[in-house]
Write an enzyme that holds these catalytic residues in place. Sequence first.
Site, PDB file in Angstrom:
ATOM      1  N   HIS A   1     -38.625  95.621 -30.198  1.00  0.00           N
ATOM      2  CA  HIS A   1     -37.780  96.490 -29.387  1.00  0.00           C
ATOM      3  C   HIS A   1     -37.174  95.661 -28.253  1.00  0.00           C
ATOM      4  O   HIS A   1     -37.476  94.466 -28.104  1.00  0.00           O
ATOM      5  CB  HIS A   1     -38.588  97.668 -28.815  1.00  0.00           C
ATOM      6  CG  HIS A   1     -39.676  97.245 -27.884  1.00  0.00           C
ATOM      7  ND1 HIS A   1     -40.920  96.821 -28.319  1.00  0.00           N
ATOM      8  CD2 HIS A   1     -39.715  97.171 -26.524  1.00  0.00           C
ATOM      9  CE1 HIS A   1     -41.677  96.494 -27.281  1.00  0.00           C
ATOM     10  NE2 HIS A   1     -40.972  96.699 -26.184  1.00  0.00           N
TER      11      HIS A   1
ATOM     12  N   ASP B   1     -36.440  95.615 -24.043  1.00  0.00           N
ATOM     13  CA  ASP B   1     -36.821  96.207 -22.754  1.00  0.00           C
ATOM     14  C   ASP B   1     -35.712  95.946 -21.731  1.00  0.00           C
ATOM     15  O   ASP B   1     -35.483  94.802 -21.327  1.00  0.00           O
ATOM     16  CB  ASP B   1     -38.131  95.596 -22.251  1.00  0.00           C
ATOM     17  CG  ASP B   1     -39.328  96.001 -23.097  1.00  0.00           C
ATOM     18  OD1 ASP B   1     -39.468  97.203 -23.364  1.00  0.00           O
ATOM     19  OD2 ASP B   1     -40.111  95.111 -23.496  1.00  0.00           O
TER      20      ASP B   1
ATOM     21  N   LYS C   1     -43.604  55.371 -34.908  1.00  0.00           N
ATOM     22  CA  LYS C   1     -45.059  55.243 -34.753  1.00  0.00           C
ATOM     23  C   LYS C   1     -45.331  54.452 -33.477  1.00  0.00           C
ATOM     24  O   LYS C   1     -44.917  53.295 -33.349  1.00  0.00           O
ATOM     25  CB  LYS C   1     -45.709  54.545 -35.942  1.00  0.00           C
ATOM     26  CG  LYS C   1     -47.225  54.548 -35.819  1.00  0.00           C
ATOM     27  CD  LYS C   1     -47.908  53.815 -36.929  1.00  0.00           C
ATOM     28  CE  LYS C   1     -49.410  54.007 -36.787  1.00  0.00           C
ATOM     29  NZ  LYS C   1     -49.920  53.637 -35.442  1.00  0.00           N
TER      30      LYS C   1
ATOM     31  N   HIS D   1     -64.404  81.658 -54.173  1.00  0.00           N
ATOM     32  CA  HIS D   1     -65.384  80.719 -54.727  1.00  0.00           C
ATOM     33  C   HIS D   1     -64.663  79.416 -55.041  1.00  0.00           C
ATOM     34  O   HIS D   1     -63.641  79.415 -55.729  1.00  0.00           O
ATOM     35  CB  HIS D   1     -66.022  81.284 -56.000  1.00  0.00           C
ATOM     36  CG  HIS D   1     -66.734  82.586 -55.793  1.00  0.00           C
ATOM     37  ND1 HIS D   1     -68.099  82.675 -55.638  1.00  0.00           N
ATOM     38  CD2 HIS D   1     -66.266  83.859 -55.714  1.00  0.00           C
ATOM     39  CE1 HIS D   1     -68.448  83.946 -55.487  1.00  0.00           C
ATOM     40  NE2 HIS D   1     -67.346  84.685 -55.516  1.00  0.00           N
TER      41      HIS D   1
ATOM     42  N   ALA E   1     -68.499  91.043 -49.877  1.00  0.00           N
ATOM     43  CA  ALA E   1     -68.233  92.478 -50.055  1.00  0.00           C
ATOM     44  C   ALA E   1     -69.480  93.309 -49.784  1.00  0.00           C
ATOM     45  O   ALA E   1     -70.033  93.953 -50.676  1.00  0.00           O
ATOM     46  CB  ALA E   1     -67.714  92.737 -51.459  1.00  0.00           C
TER      47      ALA E   1
END
Length: 886
Positions: free
Chosen positions: A56, A58, A263, A702, A827
């Site tokens: 939104h 403001d 570098k 897994h 779970a």
Amino acid sequence: MATPRRPSGSARERLRTYREKRDFTSTSEPAPEVPAPRGGSGPVFVVHKHDATRLHYDLRLEIDGVLVSWAIPKGPSYDPADKRLAVQTEDHPLAYATFEGRIPEGSYGAGDSILWDSGTFDTVPPGQASEQLARGRLHVALHGQKLEGEWHLIRTRPSGKKAQWLCFKAKDGTERAGYDVAAERPESVKSGQRATRGPTRRTRSAATAKSARKKSARKASPSRRATRVRTPEALLERVGSPMLATLAQVDATEGADWRFEVKYDGFRALAGLQGGRVALQSRGANDLSLRFPAIARALETLGEHETVVDGEIVALDAHGRSRFQLLGQGAEERFVIFDLLWLDGEDLRALPLEERRERLERLLARVKPPLALAERVEGSASEALAEARRNEWEGVMAKRVGSPYTPGRSATWLKLKVQANQEVAIVGFTPMANERPELGSLLVAVREGEGWHYAGKVGTGYSAKVRRELLSRLSRDVVKKSPVEDAPFVRDALRNEEARWVKPRYVAQVAFTEWTEDGRLRHPSFQGLRSDKRPEECVRERPRSAPVRDSGRKAASSRGPHRRTGTKVRRGAAAAGRTSVARKEQEATTTTRQGRTPLVALTHGERVLFPEPGFTKADVFAYFRDVAPLMVPALAGRPLALQQWPRGVDEPGFFRQGVKGTPDWLTTACIHHHEAKDLPHVVVDRPESLLWLANQSALTLHIWSSRVGHLEEPDWVFFDLDPGNGTFDDLIQLATSLRRHLEGLELTSVPKTSGKRGLHVLVPLAPGHTYEQVWEFAHSTFEALAREHPELATTARAKRERQGRLYLDADQNAWGKTLVAPYSLRALPHAPVSTPLKWSEVTRRLDPTRFTLGTVRRRLDKVGDLFAPALAGGQKLPPSSLKRRR
């Protein structure tokens, strides 16, 4: 209906609600007492583009010493026919007119807030802002960078504590029907930032959030708000270890999209800023602020930001090139910054490289020496390296587009060097032949496994002053026995007995031309001591030449026989039917097209997956996003098997080895299993892969113990301790004995909870071990453990022979077997997490049920990535343990 009146009283009283909703030890928003910078004439107006719960705009107008504010969901419009809803919110302090940043997770209004427009305003007729506000009919003339002309704000009716207004364009000749200013001009007028991101953590429900805010407000009045002590040092500790590059050749960059930087040859440093204070630390968390005070002071110019940056402290020669040997010698010094890890409450490490760089450039737009932004090098890898040669740089850094910032050594950051250099441990020295009190040469070594390999003698590169200083330092550490076993040079190479051996305490950086066949440095030259490195870190760097595969593509493996019968890695559908060349070890190949970093959308985020605590799919999505910097390095390259619960853990779930219908950008590896099936497995190599799995309700991941390209070589030995029908105290006793047994073999190990009642213990290995060797070692270790505790444990497979004892199963180390990934959910109703541990935590007081989706992030903020040592490798199994069982 009664007409609501504007708040009366002083600005301090009118800002009470603003203060009560915010914790200024957490958010970077200005506190009410912060003075507002003044400039220009007339009262100010601003519009913030705020990506909170919803995006939104403001609108804020300076009236009576505060910024009176309205939230306009669709933003202002130039079309008089568009009457936009505007909800009046709490007044803001005048200092908010210059605010831009990210409001941190968990704070009121969390998300990005950029300064979309700013300028001055007056009412029509002028000078009536207070009166028009009180009447509920504002007619304002805005003079901004995007909004120019007159607008109406008309109050319609109150809505609870917030009054609803309508905002629409006046017909003054500046109206533009059909012009969408928000779409045409999305950028910030302060920083140029265009994209915004909302909060990354969602509350479980609006009712829960509202209740929590009310409870927080009752407890945190301005006079009694609990304060949290936050320091830049704590911020650096939270971010943790830096990302490290891999030495490589130009060929390693083929087939992927890279960006190149100079570098720099200096000290790696991380800098944290919080609350106006600065912490400057080395890679090993040593304080550098006293050694480089000018740089520490310069970092303070970044102002009010809470941030962590990564860079290199360098010294420049007369031509502006970084030279390590000039550090501390009076040369001009710089802190060259190349990455942004944290900004104003937001952890940026999971973002793609190019987005972090864009934000860094905005942050450093106005900095002056000794701060500098790392220089980009355009062109291909060969062209960038040629540019490095022309400018006599050390080399260039290659960073893969789309890659996150992950701690530890990574193949997505490559070092391409013009001049070879190496960090070496000093293991001895020879004195000057003319008997002057100076050092003649250094004897150096590199780490190999648990020992040292002699790397040669360094006789050049010293001044007379340095020779004297080194002799003085090293003479205090002389030992009788050489720490290097393969050093036949005392008589042969030196032709005398004048070598002095020292305990490896110091690290030297040397330049050289090449490595000889027997592992010695050819033509080494001393460049300086490295106080930021430990001797144990001095491992010979071997440049990578194989191409690094693009994480934004699907990976499939070339067909070819492995040592195991019937376990072939094959190409996926994109290459089905092709003939490939057989070879002993297979490297994963990349086959799909390039693309931008994917945007993974969350669907059905309101769906409750863990009914007991009320955690939703959105909570799981946010959790995977938050732990991605730790989880992705652990999963990278490993085929996955998945357990999914699309309807929640109270309903049946299902287990999947192979996956179908994956997006083009998701990496997969097609593996031939013993059931004569070719199954495409997900391979997580970027945070977006984790988010895609979260959106599939894949709660438990897994992982294989080996990685695509080296599927026959496990990275660790895996010990699975499950109490079964036994007690947790018995399990702790066995785990403690296992650790003691491994330490007796000089092997380190890493424990973690299984996420249920068990414990996992991993022994990280150097490359080259086979699954057969690992299985043999695990089996012999478990047999020894069963003999030590016959009343608690057994290796008997038949249940009737176990007699209630804990079953020690070495078969989990077979090819194709998996273990629950670190940081993976399980779970169970309380949403537990498989959590890495310190061995000091593995006591009878350990309670694995404490580590849940709701708690583990706070733990990670405190302890960091305890699983990282499991990825370090470097250990070899003792030969005596690898004899085949008859």
